[in-house]
Design a protein around this motif. Structure first.
Motif, mmCIF file in Angstrom:
data_model
loop_
_atom_site.group_PDB
_atom_site.id
_atom_site.type_symbol
_atom_site.label_atom_id
_atom_site.label_comp_id
_atom_site.label_asym_id
_atom_site.label_seq_id
_atom_site.Cartn_x
_atom_site.Cartn_y
_atom_site.Cartn_z
ATOM 1 N N THR A 171 30.965 84.414 6.782
ATOM 2 C CA THR A 171 30.915 84.861 5.419
ATOM 3 C C THR A 171 29.195 84.596 4.828
ATOM 4 O OG1 THR A 171 31.489 82.560 4.619
ATOM 5 C CG2 THR A 171 33.255 84.368 4.812
ATOM 6 N N PRO A 172 28.977 85.337 3.871
ATOM 7 C CA PRO A 172 27.783 85.295 3.244
ATOM 8 C C PRO A 172 27.477 83.669 2.744
ATOM 9 C CG PRO A 172 28.451 87.183 2.781
ATOM 10 C CD PRO A 172 29.739 86.388 3.202
ATOM 11 N N VAL A 173 26.153 83.145 2.516
ATOM 12 C CA VAL A 173 26.002 82.001 1.710
ATOM 13 C C VAL A 173 25.477 82.436 0.569
ATOM 14 C CG1 VAL A 173 24.506 79.672 1.996
ATOM 15 C CG2 VAL A 173 25.103 80.953 4.095
ATOM 16 N N ARG A 174 26.313 81.897 -0.380
ATOM 17 C CA ARG A 174 25.967 82.655 -1.968
ATOM 18 C C ARG A 174 24.971 81.781 -2.689
ATOM 19 N NH1 ARG A 174 29.213 86.610 -2.455
ATOM 20 N NH2 ARG A 174 31.282 86.655 -1.140
ATOM 21 N N SER A 175 24.385 82.363 -3.653
ATOM 22 C CA SER A 175 23.523 81.376 -4.534
ATOM 23 C C SER A 175 24.120 80.236 -4.833
ATOM 24 C CB SER A 175 23.022 82.330 -5.806
ATOM 25 O OG SER A 175 22.309 81.934 -6.525
ATOM 26 N N GLY A 176 23.065 79.182 -4.840
ATOM 27 C CA GLY A 176 23.611 77.973 -4.963
ATOM 28 C C GLY A 176 24.153 77.047 -3.896
ATOM 29 N N GLN A 177 24.711 77.722 -2.925
ATOM 30 C CA GLN A 177 25.345 77.166 -1.911
ATOM 31 C C GLN A 177 24.214 76.392 -0.857
ATOM 32 O OE1 GLN A 177 27.870 80.266 -0.228
ATOM 33 N NE2 GLN A 177 29.743 79.218 -1.189
ATOM 34 N N THR A 178 24.721 75.368 -0.357
ATOM 35 C CA THR A 178 23.741 74.879 0.746
ATOM 36 C C THR A 178 24.395 74.461 1.934
ATOM 37 O OG1 THR A 178 22.498 73.577 -0.802
ATOM 38 C CG2 THR A 178 22.240 72.793 1.346
ATOM 39 N N VAL A 179 24.170 74.991 3.069
ATOM 40 C CA VAL A 179 24.418 74.810 4.567
ATOM 41 C C VAL A 179 23.616 73.936 5.198
ATOM 42 C CG1 VAL A 179 25.193 75.730 6.923
ATOM 43 C CG2 VAL A 179 25.440 76.943 4.488
ATOM 44 N N ILE A 180 23.982 72.766 5.524
ATOM 45 C CA ILE A 180 23.391 71.623 6.452
ATOM 46 C C ILE A 180 23.945 71.512 7.726
ATOM 47 C CG2 ILE A 180 22.319 69.437 6.420
ATOM 48 C CD1 ILE A 180 22.145 69.400 3.369
ATOM 49 N N PHE A 181 23.234 71.840 8.923
ATOM 50 C CA PHE A 181 23.844 71.474 10.284
ATOM 51 C C PHE A 181 22.747 71.020 11.150
ATOM 52 C CE2 PHE A 181 25.356 72.933 14.304
ATOM 53 C CZ PHE A 181 26.579 72.480 14.550
ATOM 54 N N PRO A 182 22.502 69.656 11.229
ATOM 55 C CA PRO A 182 21.313 69.007 11.803
ATOM 56 C C PRO A 182 21.648 69.029 13.435
ATOM 57 C CG PRO A 182 22.494 67.670 10.685
ATOM 58 C CD PRO A 182 23.126 68.599 10.099
ATOM 59 N N GLU A 183 22.692 69.376 13.832
ATOM 60 C CA GLU A 183 23.162 69.232 15.262
ATOM 61 C C GLU A 183 22.669 70.420 16.111
ATOM 62 O OE1 GLU A 183 25.171 68.687 12.612
ATOM 63 O OE2 GLU A 183 25.653 66.595 12.956
ATOM 64 N N GLY A 184 22.344 71.493 15.854
ATOM 65 C CA GLY A 184 21.911 72.547 16.502
ATOM 66 C C GLY A 184 21.542 73.892 15.497
ATOM 67 N N ASP A 185 21.983 75.160 16.179
ATOM 68 C CA ASP A 185 21.680 76.356 15.635
ATOM 69 C C ASP A 185 22.788 76.720 14.520
ATOM 70 O OD1 ASP A 185 19.669 76.342 17.483
ATOM 71 O OD2 ASP A 185 20.464 77.994 18.588
ATOM 72 N N VAL A 186 22.191 77.523 13.873
ATOM 73 C CA VAL A 186 23.086 77.979 12.720
ATOM 74 C C VAL A 186 23.156 79.744 12.762
ATOM 75 C CG1 VAL A 186 23.658 78.350 10.248
ATOM 76 C CG2 VAL A 186 22.860 76.111 11.079
ATOM 77 N N THR A 187 24.240 80.327 12.779
ATOM 78 C CA THR A 187 24.300 81.883 12.934
ATOM 79 C C THR A 187 25.157 82.058 11.558
ATOM 80 O OG1 THR A 187 24.191 81.861 15.319
ATOM 81 C CG2 THR A 187 24.846 83.800 14.241
#
Length: 232
Positions: free
Chosen positions: A131-147
């Motif tokens: 799903t899209p990452v909408r305005s104001g949202q934060t995705v943090i994934f320090p373990e590897g790649d993000v798709t």
């Protein structure tokens, strides 16, 4: 029979939780360094708002009053300092943020094999968002790649230890290689980013070539310089 029953003590419940913090490493002259911070804020307003920040003073020799002036200057810029590293505790006052130790950059390393001959390289972990990452949202994934199969909206943020793949428009901020992975890259089908960063090296919207706007693009590090080119 005892007149009062024994009161069972309730143990305090403690939980561990980790956060991704920006580490600032001031350089002298401090005023010039602060001007660079001002330039970043001017290009991306609110970039540091609400973000935990740690100050590493190992590269400068500041007195107690100098440290206090630096903290006040950052506070005036709405930058909240969580802690301080790289300085003697005697130079800090009780009103200053605490002295921290043991901080790590969270580099993902494969577990050592039990047998020397069984050299098995750990596969990188990845996160897939459909799903899209909408305005104001934060995705943090320090373990590897993000798709991300959708787009990243303006004001949204994606932070990854590895590379970032966006199969839609990138209008917000994307920070790859936060674990010190200099080989990390950022890919998107439509570049309209507010900020791109790899291993701490960044470019803002004003730095990105206008000819690339709205087109497929990729970003990577060439030494200490970020390169952004069309994605063929």
């Amino acid at each position: 029979m005892e007149a009062a029953a024994k009161v069972q003590r309730q143990m305090v419940r403690l939980r561990g939780r980790s956060y991704v913090a920006f580490v600032f490493v001031p350089t002298v002259p401090i005023q010039d360094w602060l001007q660079e911070i001002d330039t970043t804020i001017a290009r991306s307003p609110g970039f540091f708002a609400g973000r935990p920040v740690v100050i590493d003073l190992s590269s400068v020799d500041l007195s107690q009053s100098g440290i206090n002036h630096l903290l006040t200057s950052l506070q005036d810029r709405n930058i909240r300092v969580l802690g301080i590293e790289g300085v003697e505790e005697a130079r800090l006052t009780p009103s200053m943020p605490p002295l921290l130790s043991g901080g790590r950059s969270c580099v993902v390393e494969p577990t050592a094999p039990r047998k020397p001959e069984a050299k098995v390289e750990a596969k990188p972990t990845s996160l897939l968002l459909e799903t899209p990452v909408r305005s104001g949202q934060t995705v943090i994934f320090p373990e590897g790649d993000v798709t991300i199969l959708g787009s990243v909206g303006s004001g949204a943020e994606v932070v990854a230890g590895g590379s970032i793949h966006i199969y839609g428009a990138l209008r917000g901020r994307a920070m790859a290689g936060v674990n010190g992975h200099t080989s990390a890259r950022i890919y998107c089908q439509k570049i309209e980013a507010e900020l791109l960063a790899i291993d701490g090296f960044y470019q803002t919207a004003d730095d990105i070539d206008a000819a690339l706007r709205g087109k497929p693009a990729q970003a990577w590090l060439q030494g200490n310089t970020m390169r952004i080119t069309a994605l063929n």
